[in-house]
Write an enzyme that holds these catalytic residues in place. Structure first.
Site, PDB file in Angstrom:
ATOM      1  N   LYS A 292       0.844  -1.182  -0.016  1.00  0.00           N
ATOM      2  CA  LYS A 292      -0.047  -0.154  -0.012  1.00  0.00           C
ATOM      3  C   LYS A 292       0.912   1.276   0.026  1.00  0.00           C
ATOM      4  CE  LYS A 292      -4.028  -2.325   0.798  1.00  0.00           C
ATOM      5  NZ  LYS A 292      -3.611  -3.875   1.136  1.00  0.00           N
TER       6      LYS A 292
HETATM    7  C1  LIG Z   1      -4.070  -4.870   0.710  1.00  0.00           C
HETATM    8  C2  LIG Z   1      -3.461  -6.202   0.790  1.00  0.00           C
HETATM    9  C3  LIG Z   1      -3.697  -7.235  -0.526  1.00  0.00           C
HETATM   10  C4  LIG Z   1      -4.834  -7.243  -1.310  1.00  0.00           C
HETATM   11  O1  LIG Z   1      -4.681  -6.230  -2.215  1.00  0.00           O
HETATM   12  P1  LIG Z   1      -6.130  -5.649  -3.099  1.00  0.00           P
HETATM   13  O2  LIG Z   1      -5.622  -4.342  -3.808  1.00  0.00           O
HETATM   14  O3  LIG Z   1      -7.224  -5.215  -1.949  1.00  0.00           O
HETATM   15  O4  LIG Z   1      -6.721  -6.839  -3.618  1.00  0.00           O
HETATM   16  C5  LIG Z   1      -2.832  -8.372  -0.452  1.00  0.00           C
HETATM   17  N1  LIG Z   1      -2.078  -8.435   0.361  1.00  0.00           N
HETATM   18  C6  LIG Z   1      -1.426  -7.586   1.449  1.00  0.00           C
HETATM   19  C7  LIG Z   1      -0.448  -7.630   2.265  1.00  0.00           C
HETATM   20  C8  LIG Z   1      -2.311  -6.309   1.662  1.00  0.00           C
HETATM   21  O5  LIG Z   1      -2.031  -5.223   2.535  1.00  0.00           O
END
Ligand SMILES: *Cc1c(COP(=O)(O)O)cnc(C)c1O
Length: 492
Positions: free
Chosen positions: A109
């Site tokens: 993120k």
């Molecule tokens: C948010 C997240 C995901 C999923 O990603 P999306 O964009 O919601 O599909 C997978 N792994 C981790 C560690 C995350 O923080």
């Protein structure tokens, strides 16, 4: 560039406007009018640094951000280890992992949320908005922390995060509850991630509440992946991974590769779909789910059905039954039929179910393959890949690698495959320790130490420093009290 709502009733004239609005006024998601073609620009990107690649791609969607964009991309990506947000690691023959977790909060993120504060702020200026921005975030664990870090003490911004009580890992919780900054607030909501997401969506659609906030000098915005400003920066690492594989001689320019993506809200993998539409030679995008496998079923049958049991797993950031960004894919495969998309989303809201046609399903199957891994498979994969390849990974990444292995034996092909690794194993130390040592170590810091001893992978400083930080936020609220909580925060 214009942006359309997937539900047809809202068009804006720039990315800046789409980013500042977050969600369109008809409840749909903003999508770009076209996807700029980069197929003959890949050569140019080979010698670029990551931040230059990001600027190159983003400016095609958001020319109104001007030259400042490049400066801010550099500043954002300098916050990553070695200024490299997406290093590609070779794990085995034709099996690569792009590590997206070397940013300030140790999850992918960060790639978007280190840049989003600028995109929002400059976007407001471009749109002539005078109010301060109040960012509301629903999180399954990682978005919350990454957004808090990105927005802390940012001028003209306040940020408030909602996470599910008991629904995140100890380390994720600690990261959020010790958050520093004068303009931040964190609460947990009794329920799961979908409850948090629907709480935030409800606040966004409450016009009277928006009026009240405006009188107090605030305007709402979203840092969730429904915001185009979250999605767009994620396109870069697909291009960057590809360019790095070409540069290092692992593949030749033009070769097709597959990407395997651990998926929850469908934001990460959707950025891959956009990259493919922009001409990146991607063959398949493999959608990997945990036991909450609503997407696996959708890609197999064409029917999206959220009426099912919700499981808490060791990959909590993927514990999601309503994958918001799927709306953007469904919109594209319906040939951008906004009325049909609106109707389906209405059905989803009312009955929890919608279905796409056979033609649309076949179109999706040209690009997407989907499967899931249960808890046992996830644990086995962590242990197996560590034993066989000496590679340490977190449970989210392990879900993807487990699905990669099934996918590979299903296709029998030896095509190059890139798995996106989304979090540091030390964010989920207890689950990783259980996989490696056969027993769960209760304390997250002791678990981290044991894993580090065994693997020789150092514990990131941003984990170690949590130990001594005071807890600032530990309030748990009921869904119904969310708006009051926001007002209290604003009035402080
Ligand atoms: C948010 C997240 C995901 C999923 O990603 P999306 O964009 O919601 O599909 C997978 N792994 C981790 C560690 C995350 O923080």
């Amino acid at each position: 560039m214009k942006f359309y709502s997937t539900r047809g009733k809202d068009t804006v004239n720039s990315a800046a406007e789409a980013i500042v609005k977050g969600l369109s006024s008809d409840g749909g998601l903003f999508v770009p009018e076209t996807f700029p073609d980069f197929s003959d620009k890949l050569e140019n990107m080979l010698s670029m640094e990551y931040y230059e690649r990001a600027n190159y791609i983003l400016s095609a969607f958001m020319p109104e951000y001007g030259d400042e964009l490049k400066v801010k991309c550099k500043a954002a990506y300098d916050k990553f280890e070695n200024s490299e947000p997406a290093p590609v690691v070779k794990v085995d023959d034709n099996f690569y992992i792009t590590e997206l977790f070397h940013g300030p909060t140790l999850a992918f993120k960060d790639v978007a949320l280190t840049l989003l504060p600028f995109l929002l702020k400059k976007g407001s200026t471009v749109c002539g908005i005078k109010e301060d921005i109040l960012v509301l975030v629903a999180t399954s664990g990682d978005t919350g922390k990454a957004a808090l870090e990105g927005f802390k003490n940012a001028d003209g911004n306040k940020i408030m995060v909602f996470y599910p009580t008991g629904g995140v890992s100890d380390m994720q919780k600690l990261q959020m509850s010790t958050q520093e900054g004068e303009n931040v607030n964190v609460v947990s909501v009794v329920g799961n991630f979908d409850d948090c997401q629907s709480t935030v969506k409800k606040i966004f659609s409450d016009e009277k509440f928006a009026e009240d906030l405006k009188k107090k000098g605030y305007r709402l915005s979203s840092a969730n992946s429904i915001n185009f400003g979250r999605l767009a920066p994620q396109i870069t690492y697909y291009f960057s991974s590809y360019c790095d594989l070409v540069s290092s001689g692992e593949i030749s320019m033009g070769d097709k590769v597959d990407f395997v993506v651990p998926t929850g809200n469908f934001g990460n993998i959707l950025a891959g779909y956009y990259a493919k539409k922009m001409g990146l030679p991607i063959d398949k995008l493999v959608c990997a789910s945990n036991r909450n496998n609503v997407l696996t079923e959708f890609f197999a049958s064409g029917k999206y059905d959220k009426n099912r049991e919700f499981y808490k797993t060791t990959s909590p950031s993927m514990d999601i039954l309503i994958s918001s960004n799927l709306e953007r894919l469904v919109f594209e495969v319906s040939d951008r039929n906004c009325d049909l998309t609106a109707k389906r989303m209405e059905e989803l809201k009312n009955t929890g179910v919608y279905e796409v046609s056979k033609t649309e399903l076949n179109k999706m199957a040209e690009t997407f393959y989907a499967d899931f891994a249960d808890e046992e498979e996830c644990k086995e994969t962590i242990a197996e890949v560590f034993d066989e390849n000496g590679y340490l990974m977190d449970p989210h990444t392990a879900v993807a690698v487990s699905v990669y292995k099934k996918y590979k034996s299903y296709t029998g092909s030896n095509k190059p495959v890139v798995v996106l690794s989304t979090a540091s194993p030390y964010k989920f130390g207890q689950a990783v320790s259980e996989a490696l040592f056969g027993k769960k170590i209760k304390d997250a810091f002791i678990a981290a130490e044991k894993i580090s001893e065994q693997s020789a992978v150092p514990i990131p400083e941003n984990i170690l420093s949590l130990k001594n930080k005071p807890i600032r936020f530990n309030k748990s609220i009921d869904k119904a009290d969310a708006e009051d909580e926001v007002l209290n925060f604003i009035n402080k």
